[in-house]
Write a protein that holds these residues in place. Structure first.
Motif, PDB file in Angstrom:
ATOM      1  N   ALA A   1      30.065  31.002  32.415  1.00 42.97           N
ATOM      2  CA  ALA A   1      29.252  32.107  32.084  1.00 42.97           C
ATOM      3  C   ALA A   1      28.358  32.946  33.210  1.00 42.97           C
ATOM      4  O   ALA A   1      28.172  31.913  34.745  1.00 42.97           O
ATOM      5  N   ARG A   2      28.986  33.991  33.324  1.00 45.09           N
ATOM      6  CA  ARG A   2      27.944  34.811  34.498  1.00 45.09           C
ATOM      7  C   ARG A   2      29.325  34.719  36.291  1.00 45.09           C
ATOM      8  O   ARG A   2      28.651  35.059  37.219  1.00 45.09           O
ATOM      9  N   SER A   3      30.483  34.339  35.937  1.00 52.46           N
ATOM     10  CA  SER A   3      31.223  34.080  36.665  1.00 52.46           C
ATOM     11  C   SER A   3      32.256  35.672  37.038  1.00 52.46           C
ATOM     12  O   SER A   3      32.363  36.523  35.834  1.00 52.46           O
ATOM     13  N   LYS A   4      33.154  35.551  38.003  1.00 49.03           N
ATOM     14  CA  LYS A   4      33.749  36.719  38.604  1.00 49.03           C
ATOM     15  C   LYS A   4      35.081  36.656  37.918  1.00 49.03           C
ATOM     16  O   LYS A   4      35.643  35.524  38.167  1.00 49.03           O
ATOM     17  N   VAL A   5      35.907  37.266  37.341  1.00 50.69           N
ATOM     18  CA  VAL A   5      36.624  37.508  37.250  1.00 50.69           C
ATOM     19  C   VAL A   5      37.733  39.071  37.723  1.00 50.69           C
ATOM     20  O   VAL A   5      36.925  39.972  37.773  1.00 50.69           O
ATOM     21  N   SER A   6      39.062  39.007  37.743  1.00 51.10           N
ATOM     22  CA  SER A   6      39.365  39.670  37.688  1.00 51.10           C
ATOM     23  C   SER A   6      40.483  40.026  37.077  1.00 51.10           C
ATOM     24  O   SER A   6      41.218  39.636  36.303  1.00 51.10           O
ATOM     25  N   VAL A   7      39.861  41.646  36.165  1.00 50.87           N
ATOM     26  CA  VAL A   7      40.960  41.632  35.167  1.00 50.87           C
ATOM     27  C   VAL A   7      42.021  42.502  35.536  1.00 50.87           C
ATOM     28  O   VAL A   7      41.961  44.785  36.149  1.00 50.87           O
TER      29      VAL A   7
END
Length: 433
Positions: free
Chosen positions: A351-357
């Protein structure tokens, strides 16, 4: 004497020498026979000066009185004259003379008076000098890209855009119809060009947010460069985007628009094409004939297009990419959608991590965490938080720790120091009293 009067003088001289008669003289002077007789009589009585018009050198019967002219020039000198850039022009001066001074004059009359009096000059603003830009020498060195909104299907369909690409060196064209000039419309025509010819070295576009954009205040403070989605895709392929400062700068594609608006519309009229789908099916045949007619050989034979590298998936290039933060309930928000990430043991993004959509033109969406695809499900609303259970035994997990007393062994040193400081303060206070 005017040109007409000089011609009449020559014709009358031939009549006096018996070279021609009055009837032929009338035909040469393009007047009636009766008028020729009048001119001949005046020539015999007064000679050449008799052919000059009687009103020459005399003031016009419609001219303004001398007093009006002098008053107008005095008012202009006092109120409306000055250095270049500040003085009033004839039109503006005539307006103020009429509204403020009650003197009604035509601007052209006032202009002649001002020119004769030295109060006005034929000032011409210098035109912006634009140096002619020569064509690039190599095919694929620079490709111009622009969209043209027009009634391409006339009354048979609504207005739409023609996304047009033109090579600067050869004038080779590629085009595609689209409802709007969007990122996906630009991607479609660029991908078509790349698949056919290769990756160009640079694209010449205008200053639309589809291609380039100005950085925000926060980006300027951080020293970041503003990049659009289309610009990011081009950067992956090594394509440089150059924004033109004016329509004239990318005149190659602008003139190409005009050619299409003439020839393409007429050809589609014969075929009764009235939709974007029909137009795109017709474009390959039309562009083949267009390129055969208008393409020219480049100055240099080397092709500056770069072949698509082996193993490069163009689908991984031509897609939208945005960064999102995973919430505490492992939900990713993306343009109004709630994407619930699936958790499989320990192999999941925290949680609270960055992802690329990533999103493709067909609406397909994928989420990547550290270049690893994540599984997800679309949900209608966020999952409800389970209420905490009440236990009879007091919980010690969140119990606040008590501060130790001052005489605690851990605080003995500080306690003694505090007592000594208070005693010293009491002595100093007693001494002052």
């Amino acid at each position: 004497m005017s040109v007409r009067e000089l011609k009449r003088h020559e014709v009358m001289g031939r009549v006096s020498r018996n070279e021609i008669g009055l009837q032929d003289a009338a035909a040469l002077m393009e007047v009636s026979y009766r008028q020729a007789k009048r001119i001949w009589r005046r020539y015999r009585q007064e000679g050449g000066p008799g052919l000059v018009h009687r009103s020459a050198g005399r003031p016009s019967s419609r001219s303004k009185p001398k007093e009006v002219r002098e008053r107008a020039l005095v008012l202009i000198r006092e109120k409306y004259s000055g250095e270049v850039g500040k003085r009033f022009g004839p039109t503006l001066a005539a307006e103020h003379l009429n509204s403020d001074d009650g003197l009604k004059l035509h601007p052209e009359t006032l202009r002649r008076w001002m020119l004769e009096a030295g109060l006005w000059s034929r000032e011409r603003k210098p035109r912006t000098h634009r140096k002619r830009r020569e064509r690039k020498q190599h095919f694929g060195e620079l490709v111009q890209l622009d969209g043209s909104q027009h009634a391409w299907f006339e009354e048979r369909g609504s207005k739409c855009f023609l996304m047009n690409m033109v090579d600067d060196a050869t004038s080779r064209a590629e085009a595609l119809f689209s409802e709007q000039e969007t990122t996906w419309a630009a991607v479609a025509v660029l991908r078509k060009w790349v698949s056919k010819y290769g990756i160009p070295k640079a694209l010449y576009t205008d200053w639309k947010n589809v291609y380039v954009k100005e950085p925000t205040a926060q980006q300027e403070l951080r020293g970041e460069v503003a990049v659009t989605q289309f610009g990011r895709m081009c950067a992956k392929l090594g394509i440089r985007i150059i924004a033109a400062s004016s329509p004239q700068a990318k005149g190659r594609v602008e003139r190409n628009h005009g050619t299409h608006q003439d020839r393409l519309i007429k050809k589609m009229r014969l075929k009764q094409i009235g939709s974007i789908e029909e137009g795109n099916r017709f474009l390959p045949r039309y562009l083949a004939d267009h390129n055969r007619r208008y393409v020219r050989a480049p100055q240099a034979t080397e092709d500056y297009h770069t072949p698509v590298p082996e193993g490069l998936d163009l689908d991984a290039v031509f897609r939208l990419e945005e960064t999102r933060t995973i919430s505490n309930d492992w939900v990713v928000s993306y343009h109004g959608l709630l994407l619930q990430l699936r958790r499989h043991g320990r192999q999941h993004a925290p949680a609270r991590s960055k992802v690329s959509v990533c999103e493709w033109q067909d609406g397909r969406i994928e989420i990547y965490y550290r270049e690893q695809a994540m599984e997800w499900d679309e949900i209608a609303e966020r999952p409800a938080i389970a209420p905490a259970t009440v236990s009879s035994k007091p919980s010690t997990q969140h119990r606040k720790s008590k501060a130790p007393p001052l005489d605690h062994p851990l605080k003995q040193k500080s306690y003694q120091q505090m007592l000594a400081r208070k005693a010293l303060q009491a002595l100093q206070k007693g001494g002052k009293q």
